[in-house]
Design a protein around this motif. Structure first.
Motif, PDB file in Angstrom:
ATOM      1  N   ARG A 101      -3.766  -7.259  -3.778  1.00 49.78           N
ATOM      2  CA  ARG A 101      -5.024  -7.339  -4.550  1.00 49.78           C
ATOM      3  C   ARG A 101      -5.654  -5.957  -4.720  1.00 49.78           C
ATOM      4  O   ARG A 101      -6.248  -5.654  -5.749  1.00 49.78           O
ATOM      5  CB  ARG A 101      -6.023  -8.272  -3.861  1.00 49.78           C
ATOM      6  CG  ARG A 101      -5.553  -9.700  -3.710  1.00 49.78           C
ATOM      7  CD  ARG A 101      -5.460 -10.448  -5.033  1.00 49.78           C
ATOM      8  NE  ARG A 101      -4.742 -11.699  -4.847  1.00 49.78           N
ATOM      9  CZ  ARG A 101      -3.499 -11.940  -5.283  1.00 49.78           C
ATOM     10  NH1 ARG A 101      -2.866 -11.036  -5.986  1.00 49.78           N
ATOM     11  NH2 ARG A 101      -2.898 -13.093  -5.045  1.00 49.78           N
ATOM     12  N   ASN A 102      -5.511  -5.111  -3.689  1.00 52.06           N
ATOM     13  CA  ASN A 102      -6.080  -3.765  -3.770  1.00 52.06           C
ATOM     14  C   ASN A 102      -5.407  -2.902  -4.829  1.00 52.06           C
ATOM     15  O   ASN A 102      -5.851  -1.797  -5.108  1.00 52.06           O
ATOM     16  CB  ASN A 102      -6.000  -3.063  -2.408  1.00 52.06           C
ATOM     17  CG  ASN A 102      -7.039  -3.603  -1.442  1.00 52.06           C
ATOM     18  OD1 ASN A 102      -7.949  -4.336  -1.843  1.00 52.06           O
ATOM     19  ND2 ASN A 102      -6.900  -3.248  -0.177  1.00 52.06           N
ATOM     20  N   LEU A 103      -4.324  -3.407  -5.395  1.00 51.21           N
ATOM     21  CA  LEU A 103      -3.672  -2.721  -6.515  1.00 51.21           C
ATOM     22  C   LEU A 103      -4.122  -3.335  -7.833  1.00 51.21           C
ATOM     23  O   LEU A 103      -3.461  -3.172  -8.866  1.00 51.21           O
ATOM     24  CB  LEU A 103      -2.145  -2.805  -6.367  1.00 51.21           C
ATOM     25  CG  LEU A 103      -1.600  -2.211  -5.065  1.00 51.21           C
ATOM     26  CD1 LEU A 103      -0.122  -2.505  -4.911  1.00 51.21           C
ATOM     27  CD2 LEU A 103      -1.859  -0.711  -5.026  1.00 51.21           C
ATOM     28  N   ALA A 104      -5.229  -4.056  -7.801  1.00 56.92           N
ATOM     29  CA  ALA A 104      -5.777  -4.722  -8.994  1.00 56.92           C
ATOM     30  C   ALA A 104      -4.761  -5.701  -9.568  1.00 56.92           C
ATOM     31  O   ALA A 104      -4.665  -5.870 -10.780  1.00 56.92           O
ATOM     32  CB  ALA A 104      -6.207  -3.692 -10.041  1.00 56.92           C
ATOM     33  N   ASN A 105      -4.002  -6.320  -8.699  1.00 59.53           N
ATOM     34  CA  ASN A 105      -2.940  -7.234  -9.146  1.00 59.53           C
ATOM     35  C   ASN A 105      -3.293  -8.663  -8.737  1.00 59.53           C
ATOM     36  O   ASN A 105      -3.477  -8.960  -7.560  1.00 59.53           O
ATOM     37  CB  ASN A 105      -1.607  -6.802  -8.508  1.00 59.53           C
ATOM     38  CG  ASN A 105      -0.430  -7.575  -9.079  1.00 59.53           C
ATOM     39  OD1 ASN A 105      -0.608  -8.617  -9.706  1.00 59.53           O
ATOM     40  ND2 ASN A 105       0.767  -7.060  -8.866  1.00 59.53           N
ATOM     41  N   SER A 106      -3.370  -9.555  -9.714  1.00 60.78           N
ATOM     42  CA  SER A 106      -3.731 -10.946  -9.444  1.00 60.78           C
ATOM     43  C   SER A 106      -2.495 -11.847  -9.344  1.00 60.78           C
ATOM     44  O   SER A 106      -2.615 -13.075  -9.341  1.00 60.78           O
ATOM     45  CB  SER A 106      -4.661 -11.459 -10.546  1.00 60.78           C
ATOM     46  OG  SER A 106      -4.007 -11.383 -11.796  1.00 60.78           O
ATOM     47  N   ALA A 130       0.832  -1.208   0.000  1.00 57.45           N
ATOM     48  CA  ALA A 130       0.000   0.000   0.000  1.00 57.45           C
ATOM     49  C   ALA A 130       0.865   1.257   0.000  1.00 57.45           C
ATOM     50  O   ALA A 130       0.482   2.305  -0.522  1.00 57.45           O
ATOM     51  CB  ALA A 130      -0.915   0.004   1.224  1.00 57.45           C
ATOM     52  N   PRO A 150       2.822   1.548  -4.084  1.00 51.50           N
ATOM     53  CA  PRO A 150       1.882   0.917  -5.031  1.00 51.50           C
ATOM     54  C   PRO A 150       2.424   0.764  -6.449  1.00 51.50           C
ATOM     55  O   PRO A 150       2.041  -0.178  -7.138  1.00 51.50           O
ATOM     56  CB  PRO A 150       0.670   1.860  -5.002  1.00 51.50           C
ATOM     57  CG  PRO A 150       1.181   3.154  -4.483  1.00 51.50           C
ATOM     58  CD  PRO A 150       2.309   2.821  -3.563  1.00 51.50           C
ATOM     59  N   VAL A 151       3.305   1.661  -6.881  1.00 53.42           N
ATOM     60  CA  VAL A 151       3.764   1.565  -8.271  1.00 53.42           C
ATOM     61  C   VAL A 151       4.524   0.252  -8.469  1.00 53.42           C
ATOM     62  O   VAL A 151       4.281  -0.494  -9.417  1.00 53.42           O
ATOM     63  CB  VAL A 151       4.639   2.779  -8.656  1.00 53.42           C
ATOM     64  CG1 VAL A 151       5.181   2.628 -10.067  1.00 53.42           C
ATOM     65  CG2 VAL A 151       3.828   4.060  -8.540  1.00 53.42           C
ATOM     66  N   ARG A 173       2.124  -2.898  -7.883  1.00 54.46           N
ATOM     67  CA  ARG A 173       1.130  -3.042  -8.945  1.00 54.46           C
ATOM     68  C   ARG A 173       1.757  -3.725 -10.159  1.00 54.46           C
ATOM     69  O   ARG A 173       1.107  -4.495 -10.868  1.00 54.46           O
ATOM     70  CB  ARG A 173       0.575  -1.672  -9.360  1.00 54.46           C
ATOM     71  CG  ARG A 173      -0.587  -1.748 -10.336  1.00 54.46           C
ATOM     72  CD  ARG A 173      -1.154  -0.366 -10.633  1.00 54.46           C
ATOM     73  NE  ARG A 173      -0.426   0.329 -11.679  1.00 54.46           N
ATOM     74  CZ  ARG A 173      -0.685   0.192 -12.973  1.00 54.46           C
ATOM     75  NH1 ARG A 173      -1.656  -0.579 -13.387  1.00 54.46           N
ATOM     76  NH2 ARG A 173       0.024   0.862 -13.873  1.00 54.46           N
TER      77      ARG A 173
END
Lengths: 127, 270
Positions: free
Chosen positions: B214-219, B178, B181-182, B185
């Motif tokens: 996951r909150n970084l739209a990363n799977s 968090a 994030p860069v 992500r």
């Protein structure tokens, strides 16, 4: 402070464009920086004010446009604004989203000053 | 090597300028040129060149990033020890100073090139390109590029690798994704390292760390392991094996997220 390295890369690119267009100099450089680009706009501006003279563009100004973070949900299709460390759908809260804006690190355009016609001859007018 | 890798291609923007730097309008002795290219155009050009080079030699290139001291070199040592007979491994080490890490790797009998960056806080594609001249890629299957320990700057520079691996040691705090994030992500794999210390820590929750990713739209997979415990390394080795295969099956394998890739594509194609 990788902004200085990025700034030098930007000025190298600008130099090549100036030369390719046979221009005299640069009035303004317009870049777009997103919050998720990894580039801090104030640091880039500071680096630019240091690096521009050495690059031969002492009068060039840097205009930084910022772009909002926007995501499109893969589940419900909603496009919404998001925060830098919470890239979640504003409607269904899913994290399965695509970033559609916010990671830009782009040289958008340059405003070049033209080569004056009298550059190689003697100065014939003041001002 | 240069004869085959095409180093003589002029790096930079002449081609870009000819293609895209079109004249928009002229007034008052100025003209506006629309460019729409990455600020790191030259780096990205060199990175693409490096990637072609890896592909031509059938080499998987992986970029290891983390804060200093999270165990990148220790993980590489354990990995080399376990997989040396299965894969031919080479390492590019990035540090501000010293050859220490390259010496640690060489002690395991694999080639390692040390890049000392001086004051630079990240590796870039040109530094990696220079280092590649010292590696015989024909005799390698995997090249690990151990980036400078830093969770900020390395995230912005494509090196020509195929995937990003970010290490987060359990002594650092589970909210690092968090805070940075860069980098997180853009990670294709997140490794929570030093898991042998988890029993002594009451403030690191591996599930929370994964939620922040996951909150970084990363799977991306999030694996927990310790370089000191070989029995924790199986999933990491499986991921490596899958990546070696993926690279062999796809000539255009790149990290999932590339800096401003989507945006540039979208703007450029409109």
């Amino acid at each position: 402070m990788h902004e200085l390295a990025i700034c030098q890369s930007l000025l190298d690119q600008a130099r090549q464009i100036v030369d390719a267009h046979d221009a005299n100099g640069i009035e303004r450089i317009i870049v777009q920086i997103g919050p998720l680009s990894g580039v801090e706009a104030p640091l880039l501006a500071q680096a630019f004010s240091i690096a521009r003279s050495a690059a031969g563009f002492p009068n060039a100004e840097l205009e930084i446009e910022t772009s909002p973070i926007q995501v499109r949900c893969q589940q419900c299709g909603t496009t919404s604004a998001a925060r830098v460390n919470a890239l979640l759908c504003g409607s269904c809260q899913s994290w399965k989203v695509d970033l559609i804006s916010g990671d830009e690190m782009i040289l958008k355009s340059l405003i070049l000053t033209e080569q004056p016609a009298s550059l190689s001859g003697p100065l014939t007018r003041a001002g | 090597m240069c004869e085959t890798c095409g180093c003589t291609i002029t790096p930079g923007n002449a081609h870009l300028v000819a293609d895209q730097g079109r004249l928009s309008h002229t007034k008052d002795g100025t003209k506006s040129i629309e460019v729409l290219s990455s600020l790191l155009h030259e780096n990205n050009h060199m990175a693409a060149h490096n990637r072609e080079h890896f592909n031509r030699h059938n080499v998987l290139a992986l970029n290891l990033m983390s804060s200093p001291g999270s165990g990148k070199t220790a993980l590489l040592e354990s990995t080399i020890k376990a997989l040396k007979s299965r894969y031919r491994i080479g390492v590019i080490e990035g540090d501000l100073e010293t050859e220490n890490d390259a010496m640690r790797i060489r002690a395991h009998g694999v080639p390692a090139v040390q890049i000392t960056t001086g004051q630079a806080c990240h590796l870039d594609a040109h530094m990696v390109h220079d280092a590649l001249h010292e590696l015989d890629l024909d005799s390698l299957d995997i090249v690990f590029i151990e980036n400078v320990g830093n969770l900020v700057c390395p995230a912005s520079f494509d090196l020509g690798h195929h995937a990003n691996i970010t290490l987060l040691s359990v002594t650092e705090g589970d909210d690092k994704p968090a805070k940075y994030p860069v980098m997180f992500r853009g990670s294709d794999l997140v490794l929570l390292t030093k898991s042998d210390l988890l029993e002594f820590l009451d403030d690191f929750d591996t599930q929370k760390a994964e939620t922040h990713v996951r909150n970084l739209a990363n799977s991306a997979p999030v694996l927990t392991l310790s370089a000191r415990r070989e029995d924790t390394l199986g999933p990491w080795f499986n991921w490596l094996g899958e990546m070696v295969e993926a690279r062999q099956n796809a000539q255009n394998l790149t990290p999932t997220i590339q800096p401003d890739g989507i945006a540039l594509h979208r703007v450029g194609s409109s």
